[in-house]
Write a protein that holds these residues in place. Sequence first.
Motif, PDB file in Angstrom:
ATOM      1  N   LEU A 108       0.820  -1.210   0.000  1.00  0.00           N
ATOM      2  CA  LEU A 108       0.000   0.000   0.000  1.00  0.00           C
ATOM      3  C   LEU A 108       0.854   1.261   0.000  1.00  0.00           C
ATOM      4  CD1 LEU A 108      -2.850  -0.926   2.541  1.00  0.00           C
ATOM      5  CD2 LEU A 108      -2.901  -1.036   0.033  1.00  0.00           C
ATOM      6  N   LEU A 109       2.142   1.111   0.303  1.00  0.00           N
ATOM      7  CA  LEU A 109       3.054   2.255   0.273  1.00  0.00           C
ATOM      8  C   LEU A 109       3.560   2.559  -1.134  1.00  0.00           C
ATOM      9  CD1 LEU A 109       5.196   1.702   3.496  1.00  0.00           C
ATOM     10  CD2 LEU A 109       3.688   3.640   3.026  1.00  0.00           C
ATOM     11  N   ALA A 110       3.206   1.723  -2.097  1.00  0.00           N
ATOM     12  CA  ALA A 110       3.704   1.911  -3.463  1.00  0.00           C
ATOM     13  C   ALA A 110       3.419   3.303  -4.027  1.00  0.00           C
ATOM     14  CB  ALA A 110       3.138   0.834  -4.389  1.00  0.00           C
ATOM     15  N   PRO A 111       2.218   3.888  -3.806  1.00  0.00           N
ATOM     16  CA  PRO A 111       1.968   5.226  -4.352  1.00  0.00           C
ATOM     17  C   PRO A 111       2.876   6.311  -3.774  1.00  0.00           C
ATOM     18  CG  PRO A 111      -0.092   4.138  -3.825  1.00  0.00           C
ATOM     19  CD  PRO A 111       0.989   3.308  -3.232  1.00  0.00           C
ATOM     20  N   ALA A 112       3.455   6.062  -2.614  1.00  0.00           N
ATOM     21  CA  ALA A 112       4.328   7.057  -1.987  1.00  0.00           C
ATOM     22  C   ALA A 112       5.794   6.753  -2.211  1.00  0.00           C
ATOM     23  CB  ALA A 112       4.046   7.136  -0.482  1.00  0.00           C
ATOM     24  N   THR A 113       6.086   5.655  -2.957  1.00  0.00           N
ATOM     25  CA  THR A 113       7.480   5.247  -3.141  1.00  0.00           C
ATOM     26  C   THR A 113       7.760   5.022  -4.626  1.00  0.00           C
ATOM     27  OG1 THR A 113       6.840   2.943  -2.688  1.00  0.00           O
ATOM     28  CG2 THR A 113       7.621   4.240  -0.822  1.00  0.00           C
ATOM     29  N   SER A 114       8.554   4.038  -4.951  1.00  0.00           N
ATOM     30  CA  SER A 114       8.876   3.760  -6.350  1.00  0.00           C
ATOM     31  C   SER A 114       9.015   2.258  -6.553  1.00  0.00           C
ATOM     32  CB  SER A 114      10.186   4.455  -6.751  1.00  0.00           C
ATOM     33  OG  SER A 114      11.303   3.734  -6.244  1.00  0.00           O
ATOM     34  N   TRP A 115       9.400   1.880  -7.751  1.00  0.00           N
ATOM     35  CA  TRP A 115       9.593   0.463  -8.054  1.00  0.00           C
ATOM     36  C   TRP A 115      10.652  -0.170  -7.166  1.00  0.00           C
ATOM     37  CZ3 TRP A 115      14.477  -0.998  -9.227  1.00  0.00           C
ATOM     38  CH2 TRP A 115      15.362   0.006  -9.632  1.00  0.00           C
ATOM     39  N   LEU A 116      11.601   0.632  -6.694  1.00  0.00           N
ATOM     40  CA  LEU A 116      12.682   0.099  -5.863  1.00  0.00           C
ATOM     41  C   LEU A 116      12.126  -0.493  -4.575  1.00  0.00           C
ATOM     42  CD1 LEU A 116      15.704  -0.270  -5.320  1.00  0.00           C
ATOM     43  CD2 LEU A 116      15.739   2.057  -4.381  1.00  0.00           C
ATOM     44  N   TYR A 117      11.326   0.304  -3.869  1.00  0.00           N
ATOM     45  CA  TYR A 117      10.725  -0.202  -2.628  1.00  0.00           C
ATOM     46  C   TYR A 117       9.767  -1.346  -2.924  1.00  0.00           C
ATOM     47  CZ  TYR A 117       7.367  -0.789   1.085  1.00  0.00           C
ATOM     48  OH  TYR A 117       6.549  -1.350   2.026  1.00  0.00           O
ATOM     49  N   ALA A 118       8.900  -1.176  -3.928  1.00  0.00           N
ATOM     50  CA  ALA A 118       7.895  -2.189  -4.231  1.00  0.00           C
ATOM     51  C   ALA A 118       8.551  -3.536  -4.557  1.00  0.00           C
ATOM     52  CB  ALA A 118       7.021  -1.731  -5.395  1.00  0.00           C
ATOM     53  N   GLY A 119       9.614  -3.510  -5.358  1.00  0.00           N
ATOM     54  CA  GLY A 119      10.293  -4.746  -5.726  1.00  0.00           C
ATOM     55  C   GLY A 119      10.920  -5.432  -4.524  1.00  0.00           C
ATOM     56  N   LEU A 120      11.598  -4.654  -3.694  1.00  0.00           N
ATOM     57  CA  LEU A 120      12.235  -5.242  -2.519  1.00  0.00           C
ATOM     58  C   LEU A 120      11.204  -5.742  -1.516  1.00  0.00           C
ATOM     59  CD1 LEU A 120      15.164  -2.686  -2.020  1.00  0.00           C
ATOM     60  CD2 LEU A 120      15.315  -5.040  -2.873  1.00  0.00           C
ATOM     61  N   ALA A 121      10.086  -5.026  -1.389  1.00  0.00           N
ATOM     62  CA  ALA A 121       9.025  -5.458  -0.472  1.00  0.00           C
ATOM     63  C   ALA A 121       8.429  -6.790  -0.926  1.00  0.00           C
ATOM     64  CB  ALA A 121       7.943  -4.390  -0.374  1.00  0.00           C
ATOM     65  N   VAL A 122       8.263  -6.949  -2.234  1.00  0.00           N
ATOM     66  CA  VAL A 122       7.726  -8.205  -2.763  1.00  0.00           C
ATOM     67  C   VAL A 122       8.700  -9.354  -2.500  1.00  0.00           C
ATOM     68  CG1 VAL A 122       7.160  -9.454  -4.879  1.00  0.00           C
ATOM     69  CG2 VAL A 122       6.233  -7.162  -4.495  1.00  0.00           C
ATOM     70  N   LEU A 123       9.988  -9.129  -2.753  1.00  0.00           N
ATOM     71  CA  LEU A 123      10.983 -10.176  -2.540  1.00  0.00           C
ATOM     72  C   LEU A 123      11.074 -10.569  -1.065  1.00  0.00           C
ATOM     73  CD1 LEU A 123      13.877  -8.980  -4.886  1.00  0.00           C
ATOM     74  CD2 LEU A 123      12.356 -10.938  -5.224  1.00  0.00           C
ATOM     75  N   ALA A 124      11.131  -9.570  -0.197  1.00  0.00           N
ATOM     76  CA  ALA A 124      11.207  -9.859   1.235  1.00  0.00           C
ATOM     77  C   ALA A 124       9.938 -10.549   1.710  1.00  0.00           C
ATOM     78  CB  ALA A 124      11.434  -8.564   2.023  1.00  0.00           C
ATOM     79  N   GLY A 125       8.787 -10.109   1.181  1.00  0.00           N
ATOM     80  CA  GLY A 125       7.521 -10.721   1.567  1.00  0.00           C
ATOM     81  C   GLY A 125       7.427 -12.174   1.133  1.00  0.00           C
ATOM     82  N   ALA A 126       7.890 -12.469  -0.069  1.00  0.00           N
ATOM     83  CA  ALA A 126       7.870 -13.850  -0.563  1.00  0.00           C
ATOM     84  C   ALA A 126       8.744 -14.746   0.318  1.00  0.00           C
ATOM     85  CB  ALA A 126       8.355 -13.893  -2.010  1.00  0.00           C
ATOM     86  N   TRP A 127       9.882 -14.207   0.718  1.00  0.00           N
ATOM     87  CA  TRP A 127      10.801 -14.921   1.621  1.00  0.00           C
ATOM     88  C   TRP A 127      10.101 -15.231   2.943  1.00  0.00           C
ATOM     89  CZ3 TRP A 127      14.857 -11.939   4.854  1.00  0.00           C
ATOM     90  CH2 TRP A 127      15.715 -12.829   5.520  1.00  0.00           C
ATOM     91  N   PHE A 128       9.443 -14.239   3.519  1.00  0.00           N
ATOM     92  CA  PHE A 128       8.789 -14.438   4.812  1.00  0.00           C
ATOM     93  C   PHE A 128       7.615 -15.410   4.684  1.00  0.00           C
ATOM     94  CE2 PHE A 128       6.116 -13.602   8.437  1.00  0.00           C
ATOM     95  CZ  PHE A 128       7.027 -13.390   9.457  1.00  0.00           C
ATOM     96  N   LEU A 129       6.819 -15.255   3.636  1.00  0.00           N
ATOM     97  CA  LEU A 129       5.666 -16.130   3.454  1.00  0.00           C
ATOM     98  C   LEU A 129       6.094 -17.589   3.283  1.00  0.00           C
ATOM     99  CD1 LEU A 129       3.414 -13.941   1.136  1.00  0.00           C
ATOM    100  CD2 LEU A 129       2.954 -14.592   3.510  1.00  0.00           C
ATOM    101  N   ALA A 130       7.185 -17.807   2.563  1.00  0.00           N
ATOM    102  CA  ALA A 130       7.678 -19.171   2.376  1.00  0.00           C
ATOM    103  C   ALA A 130       8.024 -19.805   3.718  1.00  0.00           C
ATOM    104  CB  ALA A 130       8.900 -19.164   1.456  1.00  0.00           C
ATOM    105  N   MET A 131       8.646 -19.029   4.608  1.00  0.00           N
ATOM    106  CA  MET A 131       9.020 -19.554   5.914  1.00  0.00           C
ATOM    107  C   MET A 131       7.799 -19.768   6.797  1.00  0.00           C
ATOM    108  SD  MET A 131      12.193 -20.025   5.615  1.00  0.00           S
ATOM    109  CE  MET A 131      12.586 -20.444   7.306  1.00  0.00           C
ATOM    110  N   ALA A 132       6.812 -18.885   6.707  1.00  0.00           N
ATOM    111  CA  ALA A 132       5.588 -19.055   7.493  1.00  0.00           C
ATOM    112  C   ALA A 132       4.843 -20.308   7.056  1.00  0.00           C
ATOM    113  CB  ALA A 132       4.698 -17.821   7.352  1.00  0.00           C
ATOM    114  N   HIS A 133       4.743 -20.517   5.749  1.00  0.00           N
ATOM    115  CA  HIS A 133       4.086 -21.716   5.241  1.00  0.00           C
ATOM    116  C   HIS A 133       4.879 -22.977   5.598  1.00  0.00           C
ATOM    117  CE1 HIS A 133       0.559 -20.424   2.929  1.00  0.00           C
ATOM    118  NE2 HIS A 133       1.218 -19.299   2.695  1.00  0.00           N
ATOM    119  N   ARG A 134       6.188 -22.878   5.608  1.00  0.00           N
ATOM    120  CA  ARG A 134       7.006 -24.029   5.980  1.00  0.00           C
ATOM    121  C   ARG A 134       6.731 -24.424   7.427  1.00  0.00           C
ATOM    122  NH1 ARG A 134      13.402 -23.882   4.942  1.00  0.00           N
ATOM    123  NH2 ARG A 134      12.573 -23.826   2.804  1.00  0.00           N
TER     124      ARG A 134
END
Length: 293
Positions: A221-247
């Motif tokens: 939801l912070l994407a409108p206040a940031t740029s592709w840099l934050y959005a891309g890193l947030a997605v990567l970090a989120g995928a990492w965390f979700l994988a561990m939570a599901h594990r």
Amino acid sequence: MLRAYVALTKPRIIELLLVTTVPAMLLAQRGIPSPWLVLATMVGGTMAAGSANALNCVADADIDAVMKRTKRRPLARHEVPTRNALVFGLALGAASFGWLWLTTNLLAALLSVGAILFYVLVYTMLLKRRTAQNIVWGGAAGCMPVVIGWAAVKGTIGWPALVMFGVIFFWTPPHFWALAMRFRDDYERAGVPMLPVIATPQQVSRQIVVYSWVMVAWTLLLAPATSWLYAGLAVLAGAWFLAMAHRLHAAVRRGEHGNPMRLFHLSNSYLTAVFVALAVDSVIGWPVIGLPF
């Protein structure tokens, strides 16, 4: 003796809170604020968090004494008189209010007092010993540093500050429930109804997964206040965390203990990564949509 008073403030918790404060200030400024303002806010925030933690130690001295994880805290070991710890906590809170008012603005100072009162009165004294939802709602106090940091720069509370508040709000349950899974017997012994005490491991791990998905979605939801840099890193970090939570959830469903402490430590790294990405983006990124805030 000095070390005991420092321990009352729980410095390791304060470190994590400050990691979120500076990026909030950078986003508010959309650049680098005055170094003096950053320093003043950090000092005031440290005193406010230290006050809340010291007062928490006073209220929870009986719990800390019977839990293995907390039995080395100063009041549990009688290293500091209870009255002295109470005065110390109150003095830190008053000092944080005065300091932030003088060096930033009244709104930031009032928010710091509100965070202290909420943590001590609502979470520690009202919710913690009564409901398994204690950390969900009580965790709101730990979300306040980003709002305080934003207010110190802007003098107002903008929508990105509320989104950052939400990121930490939804991060807190997976973070703390993972820890509580590991120390379930401690909380049961102390009579604290943390979710792992009153629910099955499968139910707890399922809730961790649900909150993790909401948290990761909320960061975007912070994407409108940031740029592709934050959005891309947030997605990567989120995928990492979700994988561990599901594990963790998959392991628990198989009847295994899993490794909740791995997720607990990962949650600290995840939150740091998201806010570091936000800080870098705020300084060098380009707005995606450029919505005003």
